[in-house]
Structures are given as C-alpha cells and as structure tokens.
Design a protein around this motif. Structure first.
Motif, PDB file in Angstrom:
ATOM      1  N   ILE A 287       0.856  -1.177   0.000  1.00  0.00           N
ATOM      2  CA  ILE A 287       0.000   0.000   0.000  1.00  0.00           C
ATOM      3  C   ILE A 287       0.896   1.232   0.000  1.00  0.00           C
ATOM      4  O   ILE A 287       1.770   1.362   0.859  1.00  0.00           O
ATOM      5  CB  ILE A 287      -0.934   0.014   1.223  1.00  0.00           C
ATOM      6  CG1 ILE A 287      -1.837  -1.227   1.210  1.00  0.00           C
ATOM      7  CG2 ILE A 287      -1.776   1.294   1.241  1.00  0.00           C
ATOM      8  CD1 ILE A 287      -2.671  -1.400   2.454  1.00  0.00           C
ATOM      9  N   ALA A 288       0.677   2.116  -0.957  1.00  0.00           N
ATOM     10  CA  ALA A 288       1.439   3.363  -1.036  1.00  0.00           C
ATOM     11  C   ALA A 288       0.619   4.471  -0.399  1.00  0.00           C
ATOM     12  O   ALA A 288      -0.572   4.608  -0.666  1.00  0.00           O
ATOM     13  CB  ALA A 288       1.738   3.702  -2.490  1.00  0.00           C
ATOM     14  N   ILE A 289       1.264   5.256   0.462  1.00  0.00           N
ATOM     15  CA  ILE A 289       0.623   6.383   1.137  1.00  0.00           C
ATOM     16  C   ILE A 289       1.212   7.667   0.560  1.00  0.00           C
ATOM     17  O   ILE A 289       2.420   7.816   0.473  1.00  0.00           O
ATOM     18  CB  ILE A 289       0.890   6.360   2.647  1.00  0.00           C
ATOM     19  CG1 ILE A 289       0.444   5.038   3.267  1.00  0.00           C
ATOM     20  CG2 ILE A 289       0.197   7.529   3.343  1.00  0.00           C
ATOM     21  CD1 ILE A 289       0.890   4.864   4.705  1.00  0.00           C
ATOM     22  N   THR A 290       0.324   8.586   0.198  1.00  0.00           N
ATOM     23  CA  THR A 290       0.762   9.873  -0.308  1.00  0.00           C
ATOM     24  C   THR A 290       0.155  10.949   0.580  1.00  0.00           C
ATOM     25  O   THR A 290      -1.035  10.931   0.862  1.00  0.00           O
ATOM     26  CB  THR A 290       0.299  10.082  -1.764  1.00  0.00           C
ATOM     27  OG1 THR A 290       0.746   8.989  -2.556  1.00  0.00           O
ATOM     28  CG2 THR A 290       0.831  11.381  -2.321  1.00  0.00           C
ATOM     29  N   GLY A 291       1.004  11.875   1.024  1.00  0.00           N
ATOM     30  CA  GLY A 291       0.534  12.981   1.832  1.00  0.00           C
ATOM     31  C   GLY A 291       1.010  14.277   1.243  1.00  0.00           C
ATOM     32  O   GLY A 291       2.176  14.396   0.858  1.00  0.00           O
ATOM     33  N   GLY A 292       0.136  15.232   1.170  1.00  0.00           N
ATOM     34  CA  GLY A 292       0.514  16.516   0.616  1.00  0.00           C
ATOM     35  C   GLY A 292      -0.069  17.644   1.431  1.00  0.00           C
ATOM     36  O   GLY A 292      -1.143  17.527   2.006  1.00  0.00           O
ATOM     37  N   SER A 293       0.661  18.727   1.465  1.00  0.00           N
ATOM     38  CA  SER A 293       0.189  19.941   2.137  1.00  0.00           C
ATOM     39  C   SER A 293       0.007  20.990   1.068  1.00  0.00           C
ATOM     40  O   SER A 293       0.931  21.267   0.305  1.00  0.00           O
ATOM     41  CB  SER A 293       1.250  20.385   3.167  1.00  0.00           C
ATOM     42  OG  SER A 293       0.804  21.554   3.794  1.00  0.00           O
ATOM     43  N   TYR A 294      -1.177  21.527   1.004  1.00  0.00           N
ATOM     44  CA  TYR A 294      -1.499  22.465  -0.060  1.00  0.00           C
ATOM     45  C   TYR A 294      -1.746  23.848   0.533  1.00  0.00           C
ATOM     46  O   TYR A 294      -2.538  23.999   1.456  1.00  0.00           O
ATOM     47  CB  TYR A 294      -2.714  21.991  -0.843  1.00  0.00           C
ATOM     48  CG  TYR A 294      -2.499  20.619  -1.441  1.00  0.00           C
ATOM     49  CD1 TYR A 294      -1.783  20.469  -2.611  1.00  0.00           C
ATOM     50  CD2 TYR A 294      -2.988  19.484  -0.806  1.00  0.00           C
ATOM     51  CE1 TYR A 294      -1.554  19.214  -3.153  1.00  0.00           C
ATOM     52  CE2 TYR A 294      -2.769  18.225  -1.339  1.00  0.00           C
ATOM     53  CZ  TYR A 294      -2.051  18.096  -2.507  1.00  0.00           C
ATOM     54  OH  TYR A 294      -1.827  16.858  -3.051  1.00  0.00           O
TER      55      TYR A 294
END
Length: 161
Positions: free
Chosen positions: A151-158
């Motif tokens: 499982i790939a987790i992607t986190g971003g702050s916009y």
C-alpha cells in the motif's frame, strides 16, 4: 496435531501493559492505537467475509479470550478453498510485560500461507492507518493506493492562495 501457535510482530504498544494489568478495558478500548488496531483487524475480517469476536478457539472448542478483545474469524465458505478460512479464529494478543503484539491461534487445517497472509495484512493495515493518522494530524491531505501486495501512502500539504 493441533496446537496453539504464536506469531510475533514488530508492533509495540508501550502503554497497553499497564492498562491490561489494571484490567482497565474501557481505557484500552478508547486508546487511539487500539482503535486503529480494531479498524485494521476489521478490514481484514471483512476482506475475507469474516468477523471480529473477543475470543478464539482451541482445538477442543474452548474459548480463549484475546486480551485486546480482538480475534479474526473467517468461516469456511462454499466456493472458497477450505484452507483459506480461520474457523477457530486468530487472537490479537498484547504481551502484558513488553507490549508486543502477537497472534495466537490454532492453525490446524488452515493453509500456512493464508494464515501468515492474514497476520501480515493486519500488521500492514495497522501501519498504514497509523501513518495516515499522523499525517492527517499534521494537516496533510492523505491518499492511499494498493500496488500488488503493498500500500502506497501519499501525503501533501497544499497552500491556499
């Protein structure tokens, strides 16, 4: 021959031993890590049309309470391989001295690969859910994607302009 088998993990819950020794099941159930563990086990149970119960069974049909109140049970179902079921369940147990998560159950008649796959899936789901919770707490927008067995987790702050 049938026997109770122990599977070890690298998951360590440092606050759980004290709660378990005190018998404080309510505080244990409300602990954020326990909520994530419950969710991880429930996801796996549902994936295989199973359920969570607070106990698992020995070969002789005796109930053994899981100290976390979590045991994954996957019944034998028509159309599915017989070895891909956990009719006696597998308990999620936290060692009362070390806080280490273990799996206890009687794997007799269960395909060894499937038995290990279920344990791995619970640990993987817990790890993903825990990482997601931390990222969300840090105000990241989080998404996941299943890639083969991972499982790939992607986190971003916009930033808002």
């Amino acid at each position: 021959m049938s026997h109770i088998e122990e599977g070890k993990t690298n998951l360590l819950f440092q606050e759980f031993p004290a709660l378990l020794r005190q018998g404080n099941q309510q505080a244990l159930a409300q602990h954020p890590c326990m909520k994530l563990l419950h969710q991880a086990a429930l996801l796996v149970a549902r994936q295989y049309d199973g359920e969570l119960l607070p106990y698992y069974y020995t070969y002789f049909g005796q109930e053994r309470l899981a100290n976390t109140g979590l045991a994954v049970h996957i019944p034998v179902r028509a159309g599915k391989p017989e070895g891909e079921a956990l009719p006696r369940g597998i308990g999620l147990i936290v060692d009362e001295q070390t806080g280490e998560l273990k799996f206890l159950g009687d794997p007799w008649g269960v395909d060894e690969h499937f038995y290990q796959k279920v344990q791995h899936a619970i640990v993987q789901n817990y790890t993903v859910l825990a990482h997601m919770a931390v990222l969300q707490h840090m105000q990241y927008q989080v998404s996941t994607q299943q890639i083969d067995e991972h499982i790939a987790i992607t986190g971003g702050s916009y930033a808002v302009a």
